[in-house]
Design an enzyme around this catalytic site. Sequence first.
Site, PDB file in Angstrom:
ATOM      1  N   ASP A   1       0.857  -1.181   0.000  1.00 41.14           N
ATOM      2  CA  ASP A   1       0.000   0.000   0.000  1.00 41.14           C
ATOM      3  C   ASP A   1       0.896   1.234   0.000  1.00 41.14           C
ATOM      4  O   ASP A   1       1.767   1.370   0.866  1.00 41.14           O
ATOM      5  CB  ASP A   1      -0.885  -0.035   1.259  1.00 41.14           C
ATOM      6  CG  ASP A   1      -2.007   0.989   1.196  1.00 41.14           C
ATOM      7  OD1 ASP A   1      -1.795   2.084   0.634  1.00 41.14           O
ATOM      8  OD2 ASP A   1      -3.097   0.678   1.711  1.00 41.14           O
ATOM      9  N   LEU A   2       0.650   2.126  -0.960  1.00 35.05           N
ATOM     10  CA  LEU A   2       1.472   3.345  -1.040  1.00 35.05           C
ATOM     11  C   LEU A   2       1.289   4.242   0.179  1.00 35.05           C
ATOM     12  O   LEU A   2       2.126   5.102   0.451  1.00 35.05           O
ATOM     13  CB  LEU A   2       1.132   4.127  -2.319  1.00 35.05           C
ATOM     14  CG  LEU A   2       1.696   3.542  -3.609  1.00 35.05           C
ATOM     15  CD1 LEU A   2       1.036   4.199  -4.817  1.00 35.05           C
ATOM     16  CD2 LEU A   2       3.208   3.721  -3.690  1.00 35.05           C
TER      17      LEU A   2
ATOM     18  N   ALA B   1      -1.802   5.121  -7.985  1.00 35.77           N
ATOM     19  CA  ALA B   1      -2.293   6.473  -7.688  1.00 35.77           C
ATOM     20  C   ALA B   1      -3.799   6.428  -7.490  1.00 35.77           C
ATOM     21  O   ALA B   1      -4.454   5.469  -7.897  1.00 35.77           O
ATOM     22  CB  ALA B   1      -1.991   7.426  -8.845  1.00 35.77           C
TER      23      ALA B   1
ATOM     24  N   SER C   1      -6.175   7.971  -9.421  1.00 38.03           N
ATOM     25  CA  SER C   1      -5.861   8.549 -10.733  1.00 38.03           C
ATOM     26  C   SER C   1      -7.044   9.205 -11.433  1.00 38.03           C
ATOM     27  O   SER C   1      -6.917   9.623 -12.585  1.00 38.03           O
ATOM     28  CB  SER C   1      -5.269   7.458 -11.636  1.00 38.03           C
ATOM     29  OG  SER C   1      -6.268   6.515 -11.938  1.00 38.03           O
TER      30      SER C   1
ATOM     31  N   SER D   1       2.180  12.755 -15.426  1.00 41.35           N
ATOM     32  CA  SER D   1       0.966  12.946 -16.230  1.00 41.35           C
ATOM     33  C   SER D   1       0.940  14.266 -16.984  1.00 41.35           C
ATOM     34  O   SER D   1       1.375  15.302 -16.466  1.00 41.35           O
ATOM     35  CB  SER D   1      -0.234  12.883 -15.288  1.00 41.35           C
ATOM     36  OG  SER D   1      -1.394  13.344 -15.939  1.00 41.35           O
TER      37      SER D   1
ATOM     38  N   GLU E   1      -1.557  15.908 -17.215  1.00 38.62           N
ATOM     39  CA  GLU E   1      -2.420  16.795 -16.420  1.00 38.62           C
ATOM     40  C   GLU E   1      -1.592  17.858 -15.697  1.00 38.62           C
ATOM     41  O   GLU E   1      -2.122  18.902 -15.314  1.00 38.62           O
ATOM     42  CB  GLU E   1      -3.219  15.987 -15.402  1.00 38.62           C
ATOM     43  CG  GLU E   1      -4.382  15.213 -15.989  1.00 38.62           C
ATOM     44  CD  GLU E   1      -5.484  16.108 -16.524  1.00 38.62           C
ATOM     45  OE1 GLU E   1      -6.027  16.911 -15.770  1.00 38.62           O
ATOM     46  OE2 GLU E   1      -5.801  15.998 -17.720  1.00 38.62           O
TER      47      GLU E   1
ATOM     48  N   TYR F   1      -5.517  16.156  -8.147  1.00 42.20           N
ATOM     49  CA  TYR F   1      -4.752  15.057  -8.751  1.00 42.20           C
ATOM     50  C   TYR F   1      -3.476  15.582  -9.412  1.00 42.20           C
ATOM     51  O   TYR F   1      -2.375  15.060  -9.189  1.00 42.20           O
ATOM     52  CB  TYR F   1      -5.628  14.330  -9.787  1.00 42.20           C
ATOM     53  CG  TYR F   1      -4.852  13.411 -10.700  1.00 42.20           C
ATOM     54  CD1 TYR F   1      -4.461  12.155 -10.269  1.00 42.20           C
ATOM     55  CD2 TYR F   1      -4.506  13.804 -11.994  1.00 42.20           C
ATOM     56  CE1 TYR F   1      -3.725  11.306 -11.102  1.00 42.20           C
ATOM     57  CE2 TYR F   1      -3.785  12.980 -12.827  1.00 42.20           C
ATOM     58  CZ  TYR F   1      -3.392  11.729 -12.379  1.00 42.20           C
ATOM     59  OH  TYR F   1      -2.666  10.905 -13.217  1.00 42.20           O
TER      60      TYR F   1
ATOM     61  N   LYS G   1       0.465  14.931  -8.586  1.00 47.29           N
ATOM     62  CA  LYS G   1       1.397  14.372  -9.583  1.00 47.29           C
ATOM     63  C   LYS G   1       2.636  15.263  -9.742  1.00 47.29           C
ATOM     64  O   LYS G   1       3.719  14.777 -10.075  1.00 47.29           O
ATOM     65  CB  LYS G   1       0.686  14.213 -10.932  1.00 47.29           C
ATOM     66  CG  LYS G   1      -0.174  12.965 -11.030  1.00 47.29           C
ATOM     67  CD  LYS G   1       0.666  11.710 -11.204  1.00 47.29           C
ATOM     68  CE  LYS G   1      -0.171  10.446 -11.252  1.00 47.29           C
ATOM     69  NZ  LYS G   1       0.605   9.211 -11.334  1.00 47.29           N
TER      70      LYS G   1
ATOM     71  N   HIS H   1      -3.639   7.688 -22.347  1.00 53.00           N
ATOM     72  CA  HIS H   1      -3.370   6.428 -23.051  1.00 53.00           C
ATOM     73  C   HIS H   1      -4.496   5.468 -22.726  1.00 53.00           C
ATOM     74  O   HIS H   1      -4.832   5.255 -21.571  1.00 53.00           O
ATOM     75  CB  HIS H   1      -2.002   5.867 -22.699  1.00 53.00           C
ATOM     76  CG  HIS H   1      -1.640   5.993 -21.257  1.00 53.00           C
ATOM     77  ND1 HIS H   1      -1.392   7.212 -20.660  1.00 53.00           N
ATOM     78  CD2 HIS H   1      -1.512   5.060 -20.293  1.00 53.00           C
ATOM     79  CE1 HIS H   1      -1.115   7.013 -19.383  1.00 53.00           C
ATOM     80  NE2 HIS H   1      -1.192   5.724 -19.122  1.00 53.00           N
TER      81      HIS H   1
ATOM     82  N   ARG I   1      -9.120   0.064 -20.097  1.00 53.64           N
ATOM     83  CA  ARG I   1      -9.319   1.327 -19.401  1.00 53.64           C
ATOM     84  C   ARG I   1     -10.521   1.225 -18.465  1.00 53.64           C
ATOM     85  O   ARG I   1     -11.545   0.619 -18.819  1.00 53.64           O
ATOM     86  CB  ARG I   1      -9.568   2.402 -20.465  1.00 53.64           C
ATOM     87  CG  ARG I   1      -9.724   3.810 -19.969  1.00 53.64           C
ATOM     88  CD  ARG I   1      -8.525   4.306 -19.244  1.00 53.64           C
ATOM     89  NE  ARG I   1      -8.146   5.656 -19.604  1.00 53.64           N
ATOM     90  CZ  ARG I   1      -7.454   6.463 -18.791  1.00 53.64           C
ATOM     91  NH1 ARG I   1      -7.081   6.038 -17.595  1.00 53.64           N
ATOM     92  NH2 ARG I   1      -7.091   7.652 -19.192  1.00 53.64           N
TER      93      ARG I   1
END
Length: 271
Positions: A5-6, A29, A31, A72, A74, A96, A100, A126, A131
């Site tokens: 777990d991050l 993430a 995400s 990303s 973003e 988000y 990032k 992508h 997805r």
Amino acid sequence: MHHGDLADAGSLIRLLEKIRPDEVYNLGAQSDVRISFDIPGYTADVTATGVARLLEAIHQLGLPARFYQASSSEMFGKVREVPQTELTPFHPRSPYAVAKLYAYWITVNYRESYGCHTSNGILFNHESPRRGENFVTRKITTAVARIKAGLQEKLFMGNIEAKRDWGYAKEYVEAMWLMLQQPHGDDYVIATGETHSVREFLELAFDRVGLDWQKYVEIDPKFYRPAEVEHLIGNPEKARKNLNWSPQTKFAELVCLMVDADVKLLADRCQ
Ligand code: GDD
């Protein structure tokens, strides 16, 4: 498969000590850009601080592992130049994207501070049949398959004028791997160099099954974001030159392969 777990540094240290990987690809993430407005604290913990935990675990254990960070497009947000390159200033437009940005810089920082082999892939959108259905491309292609099969009547969308540089995920994963095969870590834009609107995606996707999108699509403001990223288009020249990587699948092909996959998935499920 192992579980970690991050958000939990101990679990990362235990896992890395056990596996002792040669290469670490951090694609973990929270995400979803829109959801990040609802859970900014959690997004920061996992998407930003999680990367510091992972890098620090590798560093503390003295592992020679090469590290890839899923950065990303973003981060470019309210874009300062068109197209965006590795040198374009960032202007994030969501919790988000802000998270990032931290992850991007902490990855650069471990490279510059400790000489670690770390790389950022600044990936533009992508897509593929894998997805998640909360993202716009797959939301459209699953709906197209269901509408064609008579299982759904309408598709409710947010801002369909937004433009994205959409590539095929399968090819982008190869770019990630190529980054870790280089003698030194670096940062790369991975993109197609073409931009298309959500509206164009809708047109092509419905057209693929012989339907007129305008008869089925309605706008629901609940899918709008508090701040939008209107126009992304990347310049993948550095990746082309240094990694010998270039995108192969064109936008229309990508739309068709995603629609076809969802039509097939639905047919298989209904059998
Ligand atoms: N999800 C969604 N749902 N997006 C919609 C909708 C809708 O109903 N209607 C319009 N959109 C617009 C969004 O406002 C956005 O401008 C665009 O479609 C793309 O949205 P997403 O597919 O959710 O992706 P994203 O661009 O916000 O972010 C994705 O790509 C980034 C860059 O590679 C995510 O995968 C991020 O995690 C990733 O970093």
